[in-house]
Write a protein that holds these residues in place. Sequence first.
Motif, mmCIF file in Angstrom:
data_model
loop_
_atom_site.group_PDB
_atom_site.id
_atom_site.type_symbol
_atom_site.label_atom_id
_atom_site.label_comp_id
_atom_site.label_asym_id
_atom_site.label_seq_id
_atom_site.Cartn_x
_atom_site.Cartn_y
_atom_site.Cartn_z
ATOM 1 N N GLU A 63 60.020 -24.419 -47.085
ATOM 2 C CA GLU A 63 59.966 -23.718 -48.369
ATOM 3 C C GLU A 63 60.986 -24.225 -49.227
ATOM 4 O O GLU A 63 61.029 -24.696 -50.381
ATOM 5 C CB GLU A 63 60.016 -22.335 -48.214
ATOM 6 C CG GLU A 63 60.039 -21.744 -49.461
ATOM 7 C CD GLU A 63 59.932 -20.105 -49.456
ATOM 8 O OE1 GLU A 63 60.255 -19.503 -50.457
ATOM 9 O OE2 GLU A 63 59.416 -19.704 -48.493
ATOM 10 N N VAL A 64 62.225 -24.442 -48.511
ATOM 11 C CA VAL A 64 63.436 -24.940 -49.222
ATOM 12 C C VAL A 64 63.163 -26.558 -49.669
ATOM 13 O O VAL A 64 63.551 -26.694 -50.804
ATOM 14 C CB VAL A 64 64.721 -25.018 -48.197
ATOM 15 C CG1 VAL A 64 65.909 -25.747 -48.701
ATOM 16 C CG2 VAL A 64 65.028 -23.613 -47.928
ATOM 17 N N ALA A 65 62.533 -27.333 -48.884
ATOM 18 C CA ALA A 65 62.367 -28.607 -49.156
ATOM 19 C C ALA A 65 61.351 -28.588 -50.490
ATOM 20 O O ALA A 65 61.564 -29.286 -51.441
ATOM 21 C CB ALA A 65 61.806 -29.361 -47.857
ATOM 22 N N VAL A 97 62.130 -32.752 -55.687
ATOM 23 C CA VAL A 97 62.644 -33.904 -55.819
ATOM 24 C C VAL A 97 61.814 -34.993 -56.734
ATOM 25 O O VAL A 97 60.681 -35.146 -56.166
ATOM 26 C CB VAL A 97 63.097 -34.613 -54.689
ATOM 27 C CG1 VAL A 97 63.853 -36.244 -54.834
ATOM 28 C CG2 VAL A 97 64.079 -33.545 -53.776
ATOM 29 N N PRO A 98 62.172 -35.410 -57.862
ATOM 30 C CA PRO A 98 61.147 -36.357 -58.625
ATOM 31 C C PRO A 98 60.887 -37.856 -57.919
ATOM 32 O O PRO A 98 61.801 -37.977 -57.084
ATOM 33 C CB PRO A 98 61.983 -36.829 -59.833
ATOM 34 C CG PRO A 98 63.404 -36.507 -59.480
ATOM 35 C CD PRO A 98 63.287 -35.428 -58.573
ATOM 36 N N LEU A 99 59.948 -38.473 -58.212
ATOM 37 C CA LEU A 99 59.607 -39.601 -57.551
ATOM 38 C C LEU A 99 60.697 -40.571 -57.639
ATOM 39 O O LEU A 99 61.147 -40.986 -58.753
ATOM 40 C CB LEU A 99 58.319 -40.256 -58.196
ATOM 41 C CG LEU A 99 57.680 -41.629 -57.875
ATOM 42 C CD1 LEU A 99 57.285 -41.418 -56.316
ATOM 43 C CD2 LEU A 99 56.690 -42.196 -58.488
ATOM 44 N N GLY A 100 61.179 -41.091 -56.404
ATOM 45 C CA GLY A 100 62.250 -42.041 -56.637
ATOM 46 C C GLY A 100 63.589 -41.517 -56.676
ATOM 47 O O GLY A 100 64.754 -42.170 -56.813
ATOM 48 N N GLY A 101 63.878 -40.114 -56.505
ATOM 49 C CA GLY A 101 64.831 -39.460 -56.864
ATOM 50 C C GLY A 101 65.664 -39.361 -55.503
ATOM 51 O O GLY A 101 65.476 -40.018 -54.783
ATOM 52 N N SER A 102 66.638 -38.371 -55.604
ATOM 53 C CA SER A 102 67.582 -38.179 -54.278
ATOM 54 C C SER A 102 67.794 -36.829 -54.209
ATOM 55 O O SER A 102 68.108 -35.991 -54.828
ATOM 56 C CB SER A 102 68.796 -38.882 -54.611
ATOM 57 O OG SER A 102 69.526 -38.383 -55.962
ATOM 58 N N LEU A 103 68.173 -36.521 -52.985
ATOM 59 C CA LEU A 103 68.330 -35.357 -52.171
ATOM 60 C C LEU A 103 69.683 -35.097 -51.322
ATOM 61 O O LEU A 103 69.671 -36.060 -50.542
ATOM 62 C CB LEU A 103 67.256 -34.436 -51.640
ATOM 63 C CG LEU A 103 67.131 -33.150 -51.187
ATOM 64 C CD1 LEU A 103 66.173 -32.572 -51.076
ATOM 65 C CD2 LEU A 103 67.591 -33.214 -49.439
ATOM 66 N N LEU A 104 70.650 -34.228 -51.479
ATOM 67 C CA LEU A 104 71.498 -33.921 -50.516
ATOM 68 C C LEU A 104 71.409 -32.602 -49.811
ATOM 69 O O LEU A 104 70.902 -31.549 -50.423
ATOM 70 C CB LEU A 104 72.777 -33.976 -51.287
ATOM 71 C CG LEU A 104 74.204 -33.615 -50.277
ATOM 72 C CD1 LEU A 104 74.435 -34.613 -49.234
ATOM 73 C CD2 LEU A 104 75.518 -33.348 -51.195
ATOM 74 N N CYS A 107 59.237 -35.737 -45.244
ATOM 75 C CA CYS A 107 57.684 -35.801 -45.098
ATOM 76 C C CYS A 107 57.442 -35.472 -46.567
ATOM 77 O O CYS A 107 56.337 -36.051 -47.231
ATOM 78 C CB CYS A 107 57.380 -34.690 -44.211
ATOM 79 S SG CYS A 107 57.525 -35.030 -42.688
ATOM 80 N N LEU A 108 57.907 -34.532 -47.561
ATOM 81 C CA LEU A 108 57.507 -34.252 -48.885
ATOM 82 C C LEU A 108 57.647 -35.275 -49.986
ATOM 83 O O LEU A 108 56.886 -35.419 -50.816
ATOM 84 C CB LEU A 108 58.231 -32.780 -49.371
ATOM 85 C CG LEU A 108 57.337 -31.605 -48.672
ATOM 86 C CD1 LEU A 108 58.273 -30.616 -49.200
ATOM 87 C CD2 LEU A 108 55.929 -31.391 -49.217
ATOM 88 N N TYR A 109 58.816 -36.025 -49.677
ATOM 89 C CA TYR A 109 59.326 -36.906 -50.781
ATOM 90 C C TYR A 109 59.447 -38.458 -50.007
ATOM 91 O O TYR A 109 60.583 -38.634 -50.119
ATOM 92 C CB TYR A 109 60.637 -36.410 -51.359
ATOM 93 C CG TYR A 109 60.354 -34.902 -51.909
ATOM 94 C CD1 TYR A 109 59.469 -34.393 -52.951
ATOM 95 C CD2 TYR A 109 61.048 -33.990 -51.300
ATOM 96 C CE1 TYR A 109 59.484 -33.255 -53.507
ATOM 97 C CE2 TYR A 109 60.957 -32.577 -51.775
ATOM 98 C CZ TYR A 109 60.197 -32.288 -52.804
ATOM 99 O OH TYR A 109 60.011 -30.888 -52.965
ATOM 100 N N SER A 146 68.590 -33.134 -56.377
ATOM 101 C CA SER A 146 68.463 -31.796 -55.688
ATOM 102 C C SER A 146 69.670 -31.906 -54.582
ATOM 103 O O SER A 146 69.795 -32.623 -53.957
ATOM 104 C CB SER A 146 67.050 -31.569 -54.991
ATOM 105 O OG SER A 146 65.910 -31.704 -55.926
ATOM 106 N N VAL A 147 69.850 -30.493 -54.435
ATOM 107 C CA VAL A 147 70.918 -30.171 -53.361
ATOM 108 C C VAL A 147 70.374 -28.884 -52.594
ATOM 109 O O VAL A 147 70.016 -27.788 -53.130
ATOM 110 C CB VAL A 147 72.170 -29.769 -53.471
ATOM 111 C CG1 VAL A 147 73.329 -29.374 -52.551
ATOM 112 C CG2 VAL A 147 72.940 -31.150 -54.386
ATOM 113 N N THR A 148 70.314 -28.940 -51.041
ATOM 114 C CA THR A 148 69.786 -28.124 -50.318
ATOM 115 C C THR A 148 70.931 -27.628 -49.188
ATOM 116 O O THR A 148 71.936 -28.495 -49.001
ATOM 117 C CB THR A 148 68.592 -28.279 -49.549
ATOM 118 O OG1 THR A 148 68.691 -29.468 -48.979
ATOM 119 C CG2 THR A 148 67.206 -28.531 -50.713
#
Length: 251
Positions: A59-61, A66-73, A88-90, A136-138
């Motif tokens: 759920e957090v993810a 995260v947009p297509l080609g985006g980045s997450l920390l 898996c989601l992005y 995005s930051v989680t």
Amino acid sequence: MYTSEVESAELVRMDKPAPRDWAQMDKSGVKETFDSIADYYDHMNRVMTMGRHRHWCKEVARRAVVPLGGSLLDIATGTGEIALAARCLYPHAAITAADFSESMLAAAAARASADRISWQVADANSLPFADESFDSVTSGYLLRNVDDVYRVLAEQFRVLKPGGNLVVLETCPPTGPLSPLVTLGVRLAIPMLGQAIAHDRESYKYLRDSTLAFIPPEKVAGIARRAGFQNVRWRRKFLGTNMILWARRPA
């Protein structure tokens, strides 16, 4: 159910001092605790949450959006449950997972699909990333283990791009008519499970005490607003002992 937002933007502090046996533990002591439980961390999380932990990480993810080609920390990634769910989601996103425990990162990097994630040692108080680096930051179970919640959230605000999403998985003190019973269960169960599964009662006494002494969601929300976040919302989980909070950096 959803809770209403807190209107005050004042600096929020804990109402009660934390128990002495963990409040005075320095950063190296906290790191040592998490290094020592890396091998049992996933199994303990599954047992303590009756299997719900993995669903919360998903759920957090999902809320990270995260947009297509985006980045997450993913900060305080532990063994990488949130980062791997995001992978898996992005599938086209650049995912960085950070933790200050080398043992946790080693366990995470050994998991399936881990080679598609950038694993990095980092301190949440001073992130080694440039301003506005991530969409995005989680984080998972980070805030109750830091000295200054505001500073840590301000760091996450700094590395987020304008319009970026923050999502937090955290424990919280139970509330409501069943809270005394739930609190008693937490006090007894966590050290007992730590001894039975990890053969480490002391580390899980720390986790128990830091869980029960942490601030409630509405206060975390107030600190997040003071750090600059908007649209702060949260949802309690598991008899009120866990929460997911999400917010956005203004565009």
